[in-house]
Design a protein around this motif. Structure first.
Motif, PDB file in Angstrom:
ATOM      1  N   THR A   1       0.834  -1.229   0.059  1.00 39.81           N
ATOM      2  CA  THR A   1       0.110   0.064   0.074  1.00 39.81           C
ATOM      3  C   THR A   1       0.929   1.131   0.095  1.00 39.81           C
ATOM      4  O   THR A   1       2.169   0.999   0.070  1.00 39.81           O
ATOM      5  CB  THR A   1      -1.038   0.092   1.237  1.00 39.81           C
ATOM      6  N   ALA A   2       0.345   2.413   0.027  1.00 40.33           N
ATOM      7  CA  ALA A   2       0.998   3.565  -0.111  1.00 40.33           C
ATOM      8  C   ALA A   2       1.784   3.799   1.200  1.00 40.33           C
ATOM      9  O   ALA A   2       3.012   4.765   1.144  1.00 40.33           O
ATOM     10  CB  ALA A   2       0.047   4.755  -0.270  1.00 40.33           C
ATOM     11  N   ASP A   3       1.551   3.204   2.265  1.00 41.83           N
ATOM     12  CA  ASP A   3       2.202   3.345   3.586  1.00 41.83           C
ATOM     13  C   ASP A   3       3.642   2.665   3.357  1.00 41.83           C
ATOM     14  O   ASP A   3       4.433   2.933   4.137  1.00 41.83           O
ATOM     15  CB  ASP A   3       1.468   2.643   4.804  1.00 41.83           C
ATOM     16  N   ASP A   4       3.800   1.460   2.547  1.00 40.32           N
ATOM     17  CA  ASP A   4       4.819   1.023   2.378  1.00 40.32           C
ATOM     18  C   ASP A   4       5.876   1.887   1.496  1.00 40.32           C
ATOM     19  O   ASP A   4       7.269   1.461   1.538  1.00 40.32           O
ATOM     20  CB  ASP A   4       4.829  -0.301   1.844  1.00 40.32           C
ATOM     21  N   ILE A   5       5.275   2.873   0.943  1.00 34.93           N
ATOM     22  CA  ILE A   5       6.262   3.727   0.061  1.00 34.93           C
ATOM     23  C   ILE A   5       6.896   4.791   0.780  1.00 34.93           C
ATOM     24  O   ILE A   5       6.054   5.690   1.369  1.00 34.93           O
ATOM     25  CB  ILE A   5       5.550   3.831  -1.236  1.00 34.93           C
ATOM     26  N   ALA A   6       8.161   4.953   0.590  1.00 33.99           N
ATOM     27  CA  ALA A   6       8.710   6.445   1.314  1.00 33.99           C
ATOM     28  C   ALA A   6       8.279   7.603   0.346  1.00 33.99           C
ATOM     29  O   ALA A   6       8.068   8.668   0.645  1.00 33.99           O
ATOM     30  CB  ALA A   6      10.296   6.052   1.702  1.00 33.99           C
ATOM     31  N   TRP A   7       8.699   7.359  -1.152  1.00 36.08           N
ATOM     32  CA  TRP A   7       8.468   8.615  -1.835  1.00 36.08           C
ATOM     33  C   TRP A   7       7.896   7.930  -3.285  1.00 36.08           C
ATOM     34  O   TRP A   7       8.449   7.001  -3.934  1.00 36.08           O
ATOM     35  CB  TRP A   7      10.119   9.006  -2.413  1.00 36.08           C
TER      36      TRP A   7
ATOM     37  N   LYS B   1      -6.054   8.484  -3.644  1.00 33.84           N
ATOM     38  CA  LYS B   1      -5.967   8.678  -2.330  1.00 33.84           C
ATOM     39  C   LYS B   1      -4.932   8.544  -1.564  1.00 33.84           C
ATOM     40  O   LYS B   1      -4.657   7.843  -0.520  1.00 33.84           O
ATOM     41  CB  LYS B   1      -7.343   7.887  -1.710  1.00 33.84           C
ATOM     42  N   ILE B   2      -3.745   8.807  -2.281  1.00 32.57           N
ATOM     43  CA  ILE B   2      -2.517   8.882  -1.454  1.00 32.57           C
ATOM     44  C   ILE B   2      -2.006  10.333  -1.028  1.00 32.57           C
ATOM     45  O   ILE B   2      -2.097  11.370  -1.702  1.00 32.57           O
ATOM     46  CB  ILE B   2      -1.394   8.331  -2.403  1.00 32.57           C
ATOM     47  N   PRO B   3      -1.443  10.576   0.169  1.00 33.87           N
ATOM     48  CA  PRO B   3      -1.232  11.883   0.792  1.00 33.87           C
ATOM     49  C   PRO B   3      -0.118  12.607  -0.018  1.00 33.87           C
ATOM     50  O   PRO B   3       0.808  11.996  -0.747  1.00 33.87           O
ATOM     51  CB  PRO B   3      -0.552  11.467   2.068  1.00 33.87           C
ATOM     52  N   GLU B   4      -0.110  13.851  -0.026  1.00 35.09           N
ATOM     53  CA  GLU B   4       0.507  14.694  -1.003  1.00 35.09           C
ATOM     54  C   GLU B   4       1.850  14.594  -0.726  1.00 35.09           C
ATOM     55  O   GLU B   4       2.736  14.488  -1.407  1.00 35.09           O
ATOM     56  CB  GLU B   4      -0.035  16.256  -0.686  1.00 35.09           C
ATOM     57  N   GLU B   5       2.202  14.476   0.724  1.00 36.00           N
ATOM     58  CA  GLU B   5       3.778  14.442   1.041  1.00 36.00           C
ATOM     59  C   GLU B   5       4.303  13.212   0.375  1.00 36.00           C
ATOM     60  O   GLU B   5       5.807  13.197   0.500  1.00 36.00           O
ATOM     61  CB  GLU B   5       3.955  14.503   2.484  1.00 36.00           C
ATOM     62  N   LYS B   6       3.827  12.432  -0.037  1.00 32.25           N
ATOM     63  CA  LYS B   6       4.619  11.180  -0.650  1.00 32.25           C
ATOM     64  C   LYS B   6       5.249  11.524  -2.001  1.00 32.25           C
ATOM     65  O   LYS B   6       6.198  10.805  -2.524  1.00 32.25           O
ATOM     66  CB  LYS B   6       3.577   9.974  -0.682  1.00 32.25           C
ATOM     67  N   PHE B   7       4.683  12.393  -2.612  1.00 31.14           N
ATOM     68  CA  PHE B   7       5.156  12.864  -3.951  1.00 31.14           C
ATOM     69  C   PHE B   7       6.224  13.759  -3.942  1.00 31.14           C
ATOM     70  O   PHE B   7       5.892  14.891  -3.277  1.00 31.14           O
ATOM     71  CB  PHE B   7       3.896  13.191  -4.898  1.00 31.14           C
ATOM     72  N   PHE B   8       7.283  13.626  -4.474  1.00 32.64           N
ATOM     73  CA  PHE B   8       8.320  14.527  -4.472  1.00 32.64           C
ATOM     74  C   PHE B   8       8.254  15.375  -5.833  1.00 32.64           C
ATOM     75  O   PHE B   8       8.055  14.834  -7.040  1.00 32.64           O
ATOM     76  CB  PHE B   8       9.729  13.929  -4.686  1.00 32.64           C
ATOM     77  N   LEU B   9       8.111  16.600  -5.735  1.00 30.45           N
ATOM     78  CA  LEU B   9       7.917  17.736  -6.936  1.00 30.45           C
ATOM     79  C   LEU B   9       8.886  18.672  -6.788  1.00 30.45           C
ATOM     80  O   LEU B   9       9.148  19.528  -5.831  1.00 30.45           O
ATOM     81  CB  LEU B   9       6.574  18.110  -6.999  1.00 30.45           C
TER      82      LEU B   9
END
Ligand code: ACO
Length: 348
Positions: free
Chosen positions: A265-271, A290-298
């Motif tokens: 799930t998204a919880d397993d992913i750092a970035w 439905k993945i939190p914004e802070e998981k995406f590096f922009l």
């Protein structure tokens, strides 16, 4: 046996062009560009700088990291990178703006300049998905042969050279830059709790959208004719709305499919490192997933869309800023001309 990333590098031209700089010469505004794309500026190469020049700088930075160099001195960096270059077996360069159309490959020019004497070298034409494709291709080439141990993967672009600077619908979107990564076949496990490196990729295409983003002239479909007078140089043509719709679906589907295939799930992913084409594309996909914004590096605000270079530039920034910890799971997701799309899962 794992395929691990052991060095990263980037290069962007020093000339920074802000939205206000563009608004001074075409009918646009900082407010329109920021609200429609998330872009604040872009870095533009001078007239003498080509794709291979930026690729060379990014590669030297990645190779110097492999050799353990971390200082500012350029001569010492060049010595360190020249040493590491001797150990490279494969060079793969993703670009839509090669030094020369057709041949030679830009990868061969980089191979010569870095002194990677024993490396095979080739370009990949997969638009902005070039780095995602390149990583999987290079890993496959290492895995298939006992002799090959290390590969250099580069995404490099000088999009400013093929941009119509009077077309406000495209020129505000693009920038120049290069990113590179060195991968190595290591003895770390590729399965189980302690697994490391590139563990899964998706590389996909939908050629029915080939006309949504293309260079119409110059190839064998529409060659230039003797005596022909061109109104403008070779420029990229884009159907923005079509690409936008494709991109939101491509990002959503790729992230969902990679998570499902890996049972995470998204919880397993750092970035999640998405191709930086338009912050709104990422936001739309993020909301669907439905993945939190802070998981995406922009970092699109600073560099705009550098096509095949956006993902390796972002990877290098995360790496050099100390934002990647051993064992972190990272997902890349790209989309672009072709149309192509795909992603990689890497455990740092
Ligand atoms: N400044 C001011 N106004 C503009 C600009 C600009 N730079 N560009 C377009 N407009 C105007 C249009 O003329 C139009 O005006 P009108 O309503 O009077 O006709 C209005 O803004 C809306 O135009 P749209 O094209 O509908 O704007 P949209 O919100 O769709 O955004 C954009 C356009 C940013 C190009 C969007 O479609 C997009 O991001 N598409 C995907 C592009 C992309 O990602 N390309 C690259 C992917 S692959 C690769 O990376 C190489």
């Amino acid at each position: 046996m794992a395929i691990e990333i052991i060095g990263t590098g980037k290069a962007v031209p020093p000339r920074r062009v802000s939205n206000d700089d563009l608004a001074a010469r075409i009918d646009t505004s900082d407010e329109w560009i920021r609200s429609h794309t998330g872009i604040g500026s872009r870095h533009i190469a001078d007239e003498h700088t080509s794709c291979s020049d930026l690729a060379l700088e990014a590669s030297k930075n990645a190779l110097a990291m492999v050799a353990g160099f971390s200082g500012e001195n350029r001569e010492e960096r060049d010595r360190a990178s020249a040493k590491a270059a001797k150990s490279i077996d494969i060079i793969i360069l993703g670009t839509t703006t090669p030094d020369f159309f057709g041949c030679p490959s830009t990868a061969c020019i980089v191979q010569d300049k870095i002194g990677a004497d024993r490396a095979g070298a080739m370009d990949i034409v997969a638009g902005c998905t070039g780095f995602v494709y390149g990583l999987e291709t290079a890993a496959g080439l290492l895995n298939i042969s006992k002799e090959r141990k290390r590969a250099l993967i580069i995404g490099s672009e000088t999009l400013s050279k093929i941009t119509d600077w009077n077309d406000r619908g495209t020129c505000v979107l693009f920038g120049d830059g290069a990113g590179a990564a060195v991968i190595e076949k290591t003895t770390a496990p590729s399965e189980g709790q302690q697994r490391r490196g590139l563990i899964r990729s998706m590389i996909c295409s939908d050629g029915s959208g080939s006309e949504s983003l293309l260079f119409r002239r110059g190839g064998s479909r529409n060659p230039f004719k003797a005596g022909e007078t061109l109104e403008k140089g070779i420029v990229v043509e884009m159907n923005g709305q079509e690409v936008y719709n494709f991109a939101v679906k491509a990002v959503t589907d790729t992230v969902a499919a990679l998570m499902e295939a890996e049972g995470i799930t998204a919880d397993d992913i750092a970035w999640i490192i998405p191709h930086q084409a338009n912050a709104r594309i990422v936001q739309a996909a993020r909301k669907r997933l439905k993945i939190p914004e802070e998981k995406f590096f922009l970092n699109i605000e600073e560099y705009a869309n550098t096509s095949a270079a956006t993902i390796p530039i972002a990877l290098d920034e995360l790496n050099r800023n100390g934002q990647l910890k051993k064992g972190d799971m990272i997902m890349t997701v790209g989309f672009g001309a072709g149309l192509t799309y795909g992603g990689n899962i890497i455990i740092w």
